[in-house]
Design a protein around this motif. Structure first.
Motif, short mmCIF file in Angstrom:
data_model
loop_
_atom_site.label_atom_id
_atom_site.label_comp_id
_atom_site.label_asym_id
_atom_site.label_seq_id
_atom_site.Cartn_x
_atom_site.Cartn_y
_atom_site.Cartn_z
N UNK A 1 6.86 -6.22 7.87
CA UNK A 1 8.18 -5.26 7.81
C UNK A 1 8.48 -5.59 9.08
N UNK A 2 9.56 -5.42 8.74
CA UNK A 2 10.85 -6.03 8.81
C UNK A 2 11.65 -5.17 10.31
N UNK A 3 12.40 -5.77 11.33
CA UNK A 3 13.53 -5.15 12.13
C UNK A 3 12.34 -3.82 12.98
N UNK A 4 12.75 -2.78 12.91
CA UNK A 4 12.35 -1.35 14.04
C UNK A 4 10.94 -1.28 12.68
N UNK A 5 10.57 -1.82 11.80
CA UNK A 5 9.68 -0.81 10.75
C UNK A 5 10.48 -0.50 9.62
N UNK A 6 10.96 -1.31 9.42
CA UNK A 6 11.82 -1.20 7.65
C UNK A 6 10.99 -1.94 6.59
N UNK A 7 10.63 -1.45 5.41
CA UNK A 7 10.60 -2.42 4.39
C UNK A 7 12.07 -3.55 4.17
N UNK A 8 11.27 -4.57 3.75
CA UNK A 8 11.82 -6.31 3.61
C UNK A 8 12.74 -5.59 2.23
N UNK A 9 14.47 -6.08 1.92
CA UNK A 9 14.78 -5.76 0.92
C UNK A 9 14.67 -5.64 -0.50
N UNK A 10 14.02 -6.84 -1.00
CA UNK A 10 13.62 -7.62 -2.19
C UNK A 10 11.82 -6.84 -2.49
N UNK A 11 11.88 -6.47 -0.93
CA UNK A 11 10.51 -5.02 -1.63
C UNK A 11 10.81 -3.88 -1.96
N UNK A 12 11.61 -3.39 -1.61
CA UNK A 12 12.72 -2.18 -2.03
C UNK A 12 13.54 -2.21 -3.41
N UNK B 1 5.47 3.37 5.50
CA UNK B 1 6.36 3.96 5.10
C UNK B 1 6.36 4.29 3.06
N UNK B 2 5.68 2.69 2.67
CA UNK B 2 5.64 2.28 0.95
C UNK B 2 4.24 3.70 0.70
N UNK B 3 3.36 4.09 2.06
CA UNK B 3 2.03 4.82 0.96
C UNK B 3 3.33 6.34 1.04
N UNK B 4 3.73 7.20 1.63
CA UNK B 4 4.13 8.09 2.07
C UNK B 4 5.43 8.24 1.32
#
Length: 132
Positions: free
Chosen positions: A46-57, A88-91
């Motif tokens: 997890x990066x930043x304040x709970x974000x999904x990393x861009x390459x994963x997105x 986030x990914x799960x949801x």
């Protein structure tokens, strides 16, 4: 089942290496837009304040139909944002969150992950073989 992972700082890579899984793929900037031909379990930090990393997105935009579960790494110092990318990914993709682990995980975390991946494979094969 394939385990696809992204490691921003090397912690998830160390976790996967220590798990000694055979069928893995690391997401990088160079391959994050490749299309897979088999289902996978995602492991990400997890990066930043709970974000999904861009390459994963970017990877999930192309391969979202093949994700079956997710696990996430984080740092408990971030409180409610600990390993939030996994939630986030799960949801977003309606898949189970297998587990959250801190940094590169403990021996117990690795054992739990291997057990869950193994059972996930067994359950998946059982569904394919048996009809009710």
């Amino acid at each position: 089942m394939k385990v696809v992972y992204f490691s921003f700082s090397g912690n998830v890579r160390r976790f996967i290496t220590r798990a000694e899984l055979k069928n893995t793929m690391e997401i990088t900037q160079n391959n994050c837009t490749e299309r897979l031909d088999e289902p996978f379990i995602m492991v990400t930090g997890t990066i930043g304040f709970g974000e999904i990393p861009q390459p994963v997105q970017a990877f999930l935009e192309i391969n979202h139909d093949l994700i079956r579960a997710v696990a996430a790494s984080g740092n408990r110092n971030w409180g409610q944002n600990f390993a939030k990318a996994g939630r986030a990914i799960s949801e977003q993709y309606n898949v189970p969150l297998l587990m959250k682990f801190e940094v590169q995980g403990t021996k117990e975390d690795i054992s739990e992950f291997k057990d869950k991946v193994g059972h996930f494979n067994e359950d998946n094969r059982r569904e394919e073989i048996q009809s009710y």
